[in-house]
Design a protein around this motif. Structure first.
Motif, mmCIF file in Angstrom:
data_model
loop_
_atom_site.group_PDB
_atom_site.id
_atom_site.type_symbol
_atom_site.label_atom_id
_atom_site.label_comp_id
_atom_site.label_asym_id
_atom_site.label_seq_id
_atom_site.Cartn_x
_atom_site.Cartn_y
_atom_site.Cartn_z
ATOM 1 N N LEU A 188 -6.083 15.075 -12.950
ATOM 2 C CA LEU A 188 -5.979 13.644 -12.697
ATOM 3 C C LEU A 188 -5.055 13.365 -11.515
ATOM 4 O O LEU A 188 -5.362 12.537 -10.655
ATOM 5 C CB LEU A 188 -5.477 12.916 -13.947
ATOM 6 C CG LEU A 188 -5.471 11.395 -13.892
ATOM 7 C CD1 LEU A 188 -6.886 10.877 -13.682
ATOM 8 C CD2 LEU A 188 -4.890 10.830 -15.162
ATOM 9 N N GLY A 189 -3.949 14.075 -11.464
ATOM 10 C CA GLY A 189 -3.036 13.915 -10.333
ATOM 11 C C GLY A 189 -3.687 14.322 -9.027
ATOM 12 O O GLY A 189 -3.525 13.657 -8.002
ATOM 13 N N ALA A 190 -4.443 15.419 -9.050
ATOM 14 C CA ALA A 190 -5.138 15.863 -7.848
ATOM 15 C C ALA A 190 -6.190 14.844 -7.423
ATOM 16 O O ALA A 190 -6.371 14.579 -6.232
ATOM 17 C CB ALA A 190 -5.786 17.218 -8.085
ATOM 18 N N VAL B 170 0.827 -1.209 0.000
ATOM 19 C CA VAL B 170 0.000 0.000 0.000
ATOM 20 C C VAL B 170 0.863 1.261 0.000
ATOM 21 O O VAL B 170 0.672 2.148 -0.836
ATOM 22 C CB VAL B 170 -1.001 -0.020 1.172
ATOM 23 C CG1 VAL B 170 -1.700 1.311 1.331
ATOM 24 C CG2 VAL B 170 -2.019 -1.126 0.965
ATOM 25 N N PRO B 171 1.849 1.396 0.906
ATOM 26 C CA PRO B 171 2.681 2.606 0.847
ATOM 27 C C PRO B 171 3.482 2.716 -0.450
ATOM 28 O O PRO B 171 3.652 3.816 -0.988
ATOM 29 C CB PRO B 171 3.619 2.472 2.044
ATOM 30 C CG PRO B 171 2.966 1.520 2.955
ATOM 31 C CD PRO B 171 2.148 0.618 2.100
ATOM 32 N N LEU B 172 3.964 1.588 -0.954
ATOM 33 C CA LEU B 172 4.698 1.631 -2.224
ATOM 34 C C LEU B 172 3.795 2.081 -3.365
ATOM 35 O O LEU B 172 4.208 2.847 -4.230
ATOM 36 C CB LEU B 172 5.309 0.272 -2.535
ATOM 37 C CG LEU B 172 6.519 -0.118 -1.698
ATOM 38 C CD1 LEU B 172 6.945 -1.543 -2.030
ATOM 39 C CD2 LEU B 172 7.664 0.844 -1.925
ATOM 40 N N GLY B 173 2.558 1.607 -3.374
ATOM 41 C CA GLY B 173 1.606 2.038 -4.405
ATOM 42 C C GLY B 173 1.295 3.512 -4.301
ATOM 43 O O GLY B 173 1.206 4.220 -5.308
ATOM 44 N N LEU B 174 1.124 3.999 -3.085
ATOM 45 C CA LEU B 174 0.867 5.430 -2.901
ATOM 46 C C LEU B 174 2.061 6.265 -3.331
ATOM 47 O O LEU B 174 1.907 7.316 -3.950
ATOM 48 C CB LEU B 174 0.514 5.715 -1.443
ATOM 49 C CG LEU B 174 -0.832 5.177 -0.970
ATOM 50 C CD1 LEU B 174 -0.992 5.391 0.531
ATOM 51 C CD2 LEU B 174 -1.964 5.822 -1.723
ATOM 52 N N LEU B 175 3.272 5.792 -3.022
ATOM 53 C CA LEU B 175 4.480 6.505 -3.429
ATOM 54 C C LEU B 175 4.614 6.524 -4.954
ATOM 55 O O LEU B 175 4.927 7.551 -5.544
ATOM 56 C CB LEU B 175 5.716 5.863 -2.795
ATOM 57 C CG LEU B 175 7.052 6.519 -3.107
ATOM 58 C CD1 LEU B 175 7.095 7.918 -2.502
ATOM 59 C CD2 LEU B 175 8.183 5.680 -2.558
ATOM 60 N N ALA B 176 4.345 5.386 -5.584
ATOM 61 C CA ALA B 176 4.427 5.323 -7.045
ATOM 62 C C ALA B 176 3.388 6.232 -7.692
ATOM 63 O O ALA B 176 3.672 6.910 -8.683
ATOM 64 C CB ALA B 176 4.239 3.878 -7.513
ATOM 65 N N THR B 177 2.186 6.245 -7.122
ATOM 66 C CA THR B 177 1.140 7.120 -7.657
ATOM 67 C C THR B 177 1.539 8.581 -7.521
ATOM 68 O O THR B 177 1.366 9.377 -8.442
ATOM 69 C CB THR B 177 -0.189 6.864 -6.920
ATOM 70 O OG1 THR B 177 -0.527 5.497 -7.064
ATOM 71 C CG2 THR B 177 -1.296 7.716 -7.488
ATOM 72 N N ARG C 170 2.439 13.373 -10.192
ATOM 73 C CA ARG C 170 2.665 14.620 -9.464
ATOM 74 C C ARG C 170 2.245 15.836 -10.279
ATOM 75 O O ARG C 170 1.609 16.745 -9.803
ATOM 76 C CB ARG C 170 4.131 14.731 -9.076
ATOM 77 C CG ARG C 170 4.401 16.018 -8.306
ATOM 78 C CD ARG C 170 5.725 15.981 -7.665
ATOM 79 N NE ARG C 170 5.578 15.102 -6.501
ATOM 80 C CZ ARG C 170 6.579 14.733 -5.743
ATOM 81 N NH1 ARG C 170 7.785 15.122 -6.022
ATOM 82 N NH2 ARG C 170 6.393 13.959 -4.713
ATOM 83 N N ARG C 171 2.600 15.879 -11.537
ATOM 84 C CA ARG C 171 2.334 17.069 -12.358
ATOM 85 C C ARG C 171 1.329 16.754 -13.475
ATOM 86 O O ARG C 171 1.513 17.167 -14.600
ATOM 87 C CB ARG C 171 3.629 17.581 -12.954
ATOM 88 C CG ARG C 171 4.648 17.893 -11.896
ATOM 89 C CD ARG C 171 5.589 18.970 -12.345
ATOM 90 N NE ARG C 171 6.609 19.185 -11.353
ATOM 91 C CZ ARG C 171 6.565 20.149 -10.451
ATOM 92 N NH1 ARG C 171 5.569 20.976 -10.433
ATOM 93 N NH2 ARG C 171 7.528 20.287 -9.580
ATOM 94 N N ARG C 172 0.285 16.048 -13.137
ATOM 95 C CA ARG C 172 -0.712 15.669 -14.136
ATOM 96 C C ARG C 172 -1.986 16.495 -14.060
ATOM 97 O O ARG C 172 -2.975 16.168 -14.675
ATOM 98 C CB ARG C 172 -1.077 14.191 -13.982
ATOM 99 C CG ARG C 172 0.064 13.258 -14.180
ATOM 100 C CD ARG C 172 0.371 13.091 -15.625
ATOM 101 N NE ARG C 172 1.490 12.158 -15.766
ATOM 102 C CZ ARG C 172 2.113 11.923 -16.857
ATOM 103 N NH1 ARG C 172 1.751 12.549 -17.949
ATOM 104 N NH2 ARG C 172 3.098 11.092 -16.907
#
Length: 108
Positions: A78-80, A61-68, A73-75
């Protein structure tokens, strides 16, 4: 004879209808296959997630959140959405369950 001509015309019409039905069935089967592809992928992902031990899930879960976060980050919007969506759902979910419970109790 007149009946022979009618029977021949009806046989030709029947054959044309059968071909049309076969084409429609083939198109429907192809469309159903295309629609079911994402569902099958999601089903496999859920099955894989359920097979994982708890400790792996705890780290995933933390790895998925970090990857997301790094990928989106600058999308823009969609990023928001990916960044703030889980928080918004965790805030809204309790209200939805209370509203649903009240609605179900009124329907009985």
């Amino acid at each position: 004879m007149l009946w022979d001509e009618d029977l021949a015309r009806l046989a030709a019409h029947k054959a044309a209808l059968q071909r049309s039905i076969a084409r429609s069935r083939a198109r429907s089967a192809q469309a159903a296959g295309e629609v079911s592809r994402p569902v099958a992928l999601l089903d496999r992902a859920v099955a894989l997630w359920r097979q994982m031990p708890g400790l792996v899930k705890f780290g995933a879960v933390p790895l998925g959140l970090l990857a997301t976060r790094t990928a989106l980050r600058r999308r823009g919007v969609l990023g928001a959405l990916f960044r703030w969506g889980p928080l918004a759902l965790s805030v809204v979910r309790p209200f939805g369950s209370k509203v649903g419970r009240a609605y179900r109790s009124r329907r009985r």
